[in-house]
Design a protein around this motif. Structure first.
Motif, PDB file in Angstrom:
ATOM      1  N   ALA A  12       0.798  -1.216   0.136  1.00 49.02           N
ATOM      2  CA  ALA A  12       0.069  -0.277  -0.454  1.00 49.02           C
ATOM      3  C   ALA A  12       1.061   1.218   0.268  1.00 49.02           C
ATOM      4  O   ALA A  12       0.382   2.381  -0.962  1.00 49.02           O
ATOM      5  N   ALA A  13       2.215   1.376   0.159  1.00 47.25           N
ATOM      6  CA  ALA A  13       2.665   2.400   1.037  1.00 47.25           C
ATOM      7  C   ALA A  13       3.228   2.501  -0.365  1.00 47.25           C
ATOM      8  O   ALA A  13       3.526   3.981  -0.625  1.00 47.25           O
ATOM      9  N   ARG A  14       4.154   1.409  -0.957  1.00 50.05           N
ATOM     10  CA  ARG A  14       4.614   1.829  -2.383  1.00 50.05           C
ATOM     11  C   ARG A  14       3.927   2.270  -3.453  1.00 50.05           C
ATOM     12  O   ARG A  14       4.300   2.763  -4.252  1.00 50.05           O
ATOM     13  N   THR A  15       2.536   1.259  -3.688  1.00 47.35           N
ATOM     14  CA  THR A  15       1.854   2.403  -4.692  1.00 47.35           C
ATOM     15  C   THR A  15       1.157   3.596  -4.576  1.00 47.35           C
ATOM     16  O   THR A  15       1.685   4.526  -5.356  1.00 47.35           O
ATOM     17  N   VAL A  16       1.346   3.860  -3.105  1.00 51.09           N
ATOM     18  CA  VAL A  16       0.979   5.708  -2.969  1.00 51.09           C
ATOM     19  C   VAL A  16       2.127   6.803  -3.830  1.00 51.09           C
ATOM     20  O   VAL A  16       1.770   7.167  -3.816  1.00 51.09           O
ATOM     21  N   ILE A  17       2.873   6.026  -3.199  1.00 48.44           N
ATOM     22  CA  ILE A  17       4.849   6.270  -3.057  1.00 48.44           C
ATOM     23  C   ILE A  17       4.170   6.812  -4.812  1.00 48.44           C
ATOM     24  O   ILE A  17       4.702   7.907  -5.336  1.00 48.44           O
ATOM     25  N   ALA A  18       4.536   5.418  -5.619  1.00 49.38           N
ATOM     26  CA  ALA A  18       4.092   5.683  -6.626  1.00 49.38           C
ATOM     27  C   ALA A  18       3.481   6.819  -7.579  1.00 49.38           C
ATOM     28  O   ALA A  18       3.435   6.971  -8.781  1.00 49.38           O
ATOM     29  N   ALA A  19       2.491   6.438  -7.261  1.00 48.06           N
ATOM     30  CA  ALA A  19       1.490   7.453  -7.351  1.00 48.06           C
ATOM     31  C   ALA A  19       1.639   8.889  -7.164  1.00 48.06           C
ATOM     32  O   ALA A  19       1.738   9.620  -8.846  1.00 48.06           O
ATOM     33  N   GLY A  20       2.629   9.568  -6.534  1.00 46.50           N
ATOM     34  CA  GLY A  20       3.023  10.584  -6.600  1.00 46.50           C
ATOM     35  C   GLY A  20       3.479  10.910  -7.252  1.00 46.50           C
ATOM     36  O   GLY A  20       4.136  12.423  -7.906  1.00 46.50           O
ATOM     37  N   ARG A  21       4.628   9.278  -7.704  1.00 47.28           N
ATOM     38  CA  ARG A  21       5.625   9.824  -8.594  1.00 47.28           C
ATOM     39  C   ARG A  21       5.536  10.154 -10.069  1.00 47.28           C
ATOM     40  O   ARG A  21       5.499  10.806 -10.481  1.00 47.28           O
ATOM     41  N   THR A  22       4.631   9.426 -10.315  1.00 51.69           N
ATOM     42  CA  THR A  22       3.655   9.742 -11.228  1.00 51.69           C
ATOM     43  C   THR A  22       2.950  11.013 -11.526  1.00 51.69           C
ATOM     44  O   THR A  22       3.264  11.476 -13.000  1.00 51.69           O
ATOM     45  N   LEU A  23       2.035  11.524 -10.576  1.00 51.31           N
ATOM     46  CA  LEU A  23       1.534  12.891 -10.855  1.00 51.31           C
ATOM     47  C   LEU A  23       2.585  14.033 -10.601  1.00 51.31           C
ATOM     48  O   LEU A  23       2.275  14.758 -11.393  1.00 51.31           O
ATOM     49  N   THR A  24       4.139  13.408 -10.486  1.00 54.76           N
ATOM     50  CA  THR A  24       4.703  14.656 -10.818  1.00 54.76           C
ATOM     51  C   THR A  24       6.047  14.666 -12.246  1.00 54.76           C
ATOM     52  O   THR A  24       6.298  15.249 -11.978  1.00 54.76           O
ATOM     53  N   GLY A  25       5.678  13.601 -12.488  1.00 54.80           N
ATOM     54  CA  GLY A  25       6.794  13.177 -12.905  1.00 54.80           C
ATOM     55  C   GLY A  25       8.128  12.664 -12.679  1.00 54.80           C
ATOM     56  O   GLY A  25       9.341  13.070 -13.465  1.00 54.80           O
ATOM     57  N   GLU A  26       7.639  12.526 -11.621  1.00 49.77           N
ATOM     58  CA  GLU A  26       9.246  12.660 -10.378  1.00 49.77           C
ATOM     59  C   GLU A  26      10.037  11.127 -10.633  1.00 49.77           C
ATOM     60  O   GLU A  26       9.353  10.740  -9.207  1.00 49.77           O
ATOM     61  N   ARG A  27      10.427  10.548 -11.359  1.00 47.26           N
ATOM     62  CA  ARG A  27      10.921   8.989 -11.307  1.00 47.26           C
ATOM     63  C   ARG A  27      11.469   8.555  -9.688  1.00 47.26           C
ATOM     64  O   ARG A  27      11.352   7.541  -9.253  1.00 47.26           O
ATOM     65  N   HIS A  28      12.448   9.672  -9.527  1.00 49.54           N
ATOM     66  CA  HIS A  28      13.587   9.114  -8.387  1.00 49.54           C
ATOM     67  C   HIS A  28      12.965   9.945  -6.451  1.00 49.54           C
ATOM     68  O   HIS A  28      14.201  10.301  -6.418  1.00 49.54           O
ATOM     69  N   ARG A  75      -8.915   6.376  -8.357  1.00 47.75           N
ATOM     70  CA  ARG A  75      -7.633   6.013  -9.623  1.00 47.75           C
ATOM     71  C   ARG A  75      -7.069   5.687  -8.646  1.00 47.75           C
ATOM     72  O   ARG A  75      -6.295   4.819  -9.339  1.00 47.75           O
ATOM     73  N   VAL A  76      -6.623   6.569  -7.751  1.00 45.76           N
ATOM     74  CA  VAL A  76      -4.694   5.836  -6.125  1.00 45.76           C
ATOM     75  C   VAL A  76      -5.859   4.523  -5.555  1.00 45.76           C
ATOM     76  O   VAL A  76      -5.339   3.868  -5.508  1.00 45.76           O
ATOM     77  N   ASN A  77      -7.390   4.566  -5.230  1.00 47.45           N
ATOM     78  CA  ASN A  77      -7.776   3.730  -4.290  1.00 47.45           C
ATOM     79  C   ASN A  77      -7.976   2.320  -5.367  1.00 47.45           C
ATOM     80  O   ASN A  77      -7.804   1.135  -4.970  1.00 47.45           O
ATOM     81  N   GLY A  78      -8.080   2.910  -6.711  1.00 44.16           N
ATOM     82  CA  GLY A  78      -8.368   1.750  -7.646  1.00 44.16           C
ATOM     83  C   GLY A  78      -7.061   0.895  -7.408  1.00 44.16           C
ATOM     84  O   GLY A  78      -6.589  -0.182  -7.927  1.00 44.16           O
ATOM     85  N   ALA A  79      -5.970   1.916  -8.075  1.00 44.74           N
ATOM     86  CA  ALA A  79      -4.273   0.932  -8.223  1.00 44.74           C
ATOM     87  C   ALA A  79      -4.104  -0.043  -6.447  1.00 44.74           C
ATOM     88  O   ALA A  79      -3.348  -0.483  -6.492  1.00 44.74           O
ATOM     89  N   LEU A  80      -4.345   0.965  -5.369  1.00 46.31           N
ATOM     90  CA  LEU A  80      -4.105  -0.206  -4.462  1.00 46.31           C
ATOM     91  C   LEU A  80      -4.913  -1.086  -4.234  1.00 46.31           C
ATOM     92  O   LEU A  80      -4.366  -2.187  -4.515  1.00 46.31           O
ATOM     93  N   HIS A  81      -6.163  -1.436  -4.584  1.00 40.68           N
ATOM     94  CA  HIS A  81      -6.695  -2.459  -4.294  1.00 40.68           C
ATOM     95  C   HIS A  81      -6.282  -3.374  -5.584  1.00 40.68           C
ATOM     96  O   HIS A  81      -6.127  -4.085  -5.180  1.00 40.68           O
ATOM     97  N   ARG A  82      -5.829  -2.901  -7.165  1.00 41.56           N
ATOM     98  CA  ARG A  82      -5.667  -3.766  -7.133  1.00 41.56           C
ATOM     99  C   ARG A  82      -3.941  -4.173  -7.276  1.00 41.56           C
ATOM    100  O   ARG A  82      -3.771  -5.680  -7.235  1.00 41.56           O
TER     101      ARG A  82
END
Length: 99
Positions: A12-28, A75-82
């Motif tokens: 769950a934590a990794r998924t939410v952080i990945a969503a933030g990286r996607t939102l900002t376009g900042e991979r690292h 959308r973030v909740n859907g990614a988390l559930h998946r």
């Protein structure tokens, strides 16, 4: 069961952080989240749920802070559930037909 709950919290934590990286376009982007898996409902019945506390941004490798605003919680909740369902299938706790 304790190990499974830990896996779920980490996914769950990794998924939410990945969503933030996607939102900002900042991979690292380095970001933080705290997951507190609760396994009971109001009547002490088995009802696992996962409150997350996530910072509203993260730090680039050079230390600068980048904010993010989640505007599409569904959308973030859907990614988390998946992500959690994929974990359960991978650990053979559930099968794809039930997931």
């Amino acid at each position: 069961m304790g190990t499974l709950l830990g896996y779920i919290a980490r996914v769950a934590a990794r998924t939410v952080i990945a969503a933030g990286r996607t939102l900002t376009g900042e991979r690292h982007l380095a970001a933080g989240a705290v997951a507190c898996l609760q396994t009971h409902g109001s009547r002490a019945n088995w009802r696992p749920h996962l409150p997350l506390l996530v910072i509203d941004g993260g730090c680039r490798p050079d230390g600068t802070f980048v904010s993010w605003v989640v505007q599409d919680n569904a959308r973030v909740n859907g990614a988390l559930h998946r992500a959690v369902l994929r974990l359960l299938v991978r650990l053979e706790v559930s099968d794809e037909d039930h997931a």
